[in-house]
Design an enzyme around this catalytic site. Structure first.
Site, short mmCIF file in Angstrom:
data_model
loop_
_atom_site.label_atom_id
_atom_site.label_comp_id
_atom_site.label_asym_id
_atom_site.label_seq_id
_atom_site.Cartn_x
_atom_site.Cartn_y
_atom_site.Cartn_z
N CYS A 83 0.54 -1.22 0.05
CA CYS A 83 0.18 0.09 0.07
C CYS A 83 0.92 1.34 0.14
O CYS A 83 0.47 2.35 -0.70
CB CYS A 83 -0.92 -0.10 1.43
SG CYS A 83 0.01 0.11 2.85
N HIS A 138 -2.23 0.91 7.37
CA HIS A 138 -2.29 1.17 5.77
C HIS A 138 -2.10 2.63 5.40
O HIS A 138 -2.53 3.47 6.05
CB HIS A 138 -3.80 0.44 5.91
CG HIS A 138 -4.26 0.65 4.25
ND1 HIS A 138 -3.48 -0.03 3.22
CD2 HIS A 138 -5.16 1.23 3.71
CE1 HIS A 138 -4.31 -0.12 2.21
NE2 HIS A 138 -5.19 0.76 2.29
N ASN A 155 -8.09 5.02 -2.32
CA ASN A 155 -7.27 3.91 -1.63
C ASN A 155 -6.68 2.91 -2.85
O ASN A 155 -6.99 3.28 -4.00
CB ASN A 155 -8.51 2.80 -1.05
CG ASN A 155 -7.87 1.75 0.17
OD1 ASN A 155 -6.74 1.74 0.15
ND2 ASN A 155 -8.80 0.97 0.63
#
Length: 464
Positions: A90, A383, A405
C-alpha cells in the site's frame, strides 16, 4: 529418614503449592462469575445474538447507514483506482498515487499508472542487502539479543513508508506500468516472501559464523555479494527483471501521439517530473505518546543501505489538519497512513468511530484513548492511502475527509474511503506535506537534532 527431614519436605512442598496457587483462578471464583453473568438477563439475549452472528453485524449502527454521501468542497483532481491485490505494498501504491495526478495533468492523459512491480523488485533487493549488512554489524552480539531478534523476525517484509519510496525513486527511477507489469507473485507476495525470508535467514547464520570465526571483512563482503546474486535470481524469477532501458510515448486523452523516446528508469523519473524534489516533502505525525513540536528519527528504518531513515515532526492533530487542508486546496494529494481496520464499514466506504457500537453489544466499556491504544499495541498505523479531499462547515472547519485507496474500484465507495473528522482524531497517524504548505516555525523544527528512536517502538508499524 528422620521425622525432622520428612517435616521439612512436607513444609517445602506446601510452600511450593501455595506459590503455584498465587494468581490462579479458583472454582469458587468461576462460580461467582457464572452467577453474576446469569443474574443479568440481558446477557442471555446478548449471548444468543452474538454467538449466532458476526459481532460487526450486531454492533452496526443503523444511524450511520443513512445520509452517507461522498461529496467534498475541496478535492484534488485524481483519476483511476489502483489495486495492490494480495500484497502489503500500500505504501508503494500510495506514494505513486501522490505523483500520478501530476503526470496525468502534465501530459493531458485519460489515465496513467506507474509500475509498482519495478520499485517493489528493488525494494525487496535492497531490504535483503540491508538485512545482511545489519547481521554482520551485530554478529558479535548473542543471537538472542533484542536487535538480532528484531532483525530475524522479519528480515524482508513488503511494508514501508514514504521514505522507503523516496529512497527507491532516487536510486532506481520510475517506469510506466506497461514496461514492467504486475506478475502473479507481485500481486500475491506471501509465498515469494516466505521463500526469500528462508534464504536470507540461512545466509544470516552463515555470515554470523564467518564473522565469529575471524573471517576478514573483505572476504565477508565478497560472500555477501554472492548471496545478493541469489536474492536477485529469486526476485527475477518471481517478478521479472527490471528494465535497464526502454522506449515509451504518451498518448493524450484525445488520442494525440507523443514522441517515442528512449529512457533509463532514472531518466524517465527526471524527465516527466523535473520539478519534483522529494526532499521537499515532510512527514508530519500525531504521536500523543511523545512531546509535540520535536523532530524524531527511527533507527535503521529504511530499505536502502545508503538511504534515509524514517524521520518526522510530531504535531497535534489540529496542525496536521490545517496543513492537509492547504495541500488539498493546492491540488496536491498527500501520502497518509492510519489504522484502517478500526471502525471501517467497507460496504459504504465510511470510517467513523460511531459505525459500530461494540460497547452496547457487549454491555461493557472500552476506555482507552489514542495514547493508551498505541502504548498497549492496540492501535498503530496499518495502511497507507492518498489523502485527497476535505469537506468543511461554514466556518471552514473540517467535517469529513477522503482517501484514494488501493484496494480496487469495487472496494469502499468506488475505490475511495470517506472518514469523519472525529475518526481523523482517533486513528490518523501521519501525512506527508510539501514544504510550501508549512509555516516557518514548523520548517525550523527540521533543523533540530532528531531524537533517535528504536525500530521496534510500538508507534512505528510500516504500512501494508
Amino acid at each position: 529418614m528422620r521425622k525432622s527431614s520428612v517435616l521439612v519436605i512436607i513444609l517445602l512442598s506446601s510452600f511450593s503449592f501455595a506459590i503455584a496457587q498465587k494468581g490462579s483462578i479458583s472454582l469458587e471464583m468461576i462460580e461467582d462469575m457464572h452467577k453474576s453473568f446469569n443474574a443479568d438477563k440481558e446477557n442471555t439475549m446478548r449471548m444468543n445474538a452474538i454467538s449466532n452472528n458476526s459481532i460487526k453485524e450486531i454492533a452496526l449502527s443503523r444511524k450511520n447507514l443513512s445520509g452517507v454521501e461522498h461529496h467534498f468542497k475541496y478535492k484534488v483532481d485524481v483519476t483511476g483506482i489502483t489495486d495492490q491485490q494480495k500484497s502489503g505494498r500500500c505504501w508503494l501504491f500510495t506514494s505513486l498515487n501522490v505523483i500520478r495526478p501530476k503526470v496525468i495533468d502534465k501530459y493531458d492523459l485519460s489515465d496513467f499508472e506507474f509500475s509498482q512491480n519495478h520499485l517493489f523488485f528493488w525494494d525487496q533487493f535492497e531490504k535483503a542487502n540491508l538485512f545482511l549488512e545489519n547481521i554482520i554489524a551485530h554478529a558479535d552480539e548473542d543471537i538472542d539479543s533484542r536487535y538480532n531478534q528484531w532483525l530475524l523476525k522479519s528480515p524482508v517484509g513488503d511494508g514501508g513508508v514514504w521514505n522507503s519510496f523516496t529512497n527507491l525513486v532516487t536510486k532506481y527511477g520510475l517506469v510506466p506500468l506497461s514496461i514492467m507489469p504486475e506478475t502473479h507473485n507481485s500481486k500475491n507476495t506471501g509465498y515469494m516472501r516466505r521463500m526469500l525470508r528462508r534464504k536470507v535467514r540461512e545466509f544470516a547464520l552463515e555470515l554470523r559464523a564467518m564473522q565469529n570465526e575471524g573471517v576478514k571483512p573483505k572476504a565477508l563482503a565478497k560472500r555477501k555479494i554472492e548471496m545478493m546474486g541469489v536474492v536477485y535470481k529469486m526476485l527475477a524469477l518471481n517478478l521479472g527483471e527490471p528494465p535497464q532501458k526502454f522506449d515509451y510515448r504518451f498518448v493524450s486523452k484525445d488520442g494525440e501521439l507523443g514522441e517515442t523516446k528512449s529512457y533509463t528508469p532514472q531518466e524517465f523519473a527526471k524527465t516527466i517530473l523535473p520539478e519534483t524534489n522529494y526532499d521537499d516533502y515532510v512527514m508530519l505525525m500525531n504521536d500523543p505518546t511523545r512531546p509535540y513540536h520535536k523532530l524524531y528519527e527511527i533507527d535503521n528504518d529504511r530499505n536502502v543501505m545508503e538511504g534515509k531513515n524514517w524521520k518526522y515532526i510530531n504535531l497535534p492533530n489540529k496542525a496536521l489538519k490545517q496543513y492537509a487542508i492547504e495541500s488539498i486546496k493546492g491540488n496536491d494529494a498527500m501520502y497518509a497512513s492510519c489504522d484502517v481496520g478500526k471502525q471501517l464499514n467497507n460496504d459504504i466506504g465510511l470510517l467513523d468511530p460511531d459505525n459500530y457500537d461494540f460497547e452496547s453489544a457487549y454491555g461493557i466499556e472500552f476506555n482507552m484513548d489514542k495514547k493508551a491504544r498505541i502504548l498497549s499495541r492496540e492501535s498503530g498505523s496499518s495502511h497507507g492511502m492518498a489523502l485527497i479531499a476535505v469537506d468543511v462547515d461554514k466556518a471552514e472547519a473540517p467535517v469529513k475527509w477522503q482517501f484514494e485507496n488501493s484496494w480496487g474500484s469495487n472496494s469502499g465507495h468506488k475505490g475511495y474511503l470517506s472518514f469523519t473528522d472525529s475518526w481523523f482524531d482517533e486513528y490518523m497517524f501521519r501525512v506527508v506535506v510539501h514544504k510550501k504548505y508549512l509555516p516557518g516555525e514548523v520548517l525550523e523544527i527540521l533543523d533540530q537534532k532528531p531524537t533517535m528512536l528504536p525500530p521496534w517502538d510500538p508507534m512505528f508499524k510500516t504500512d501494508e
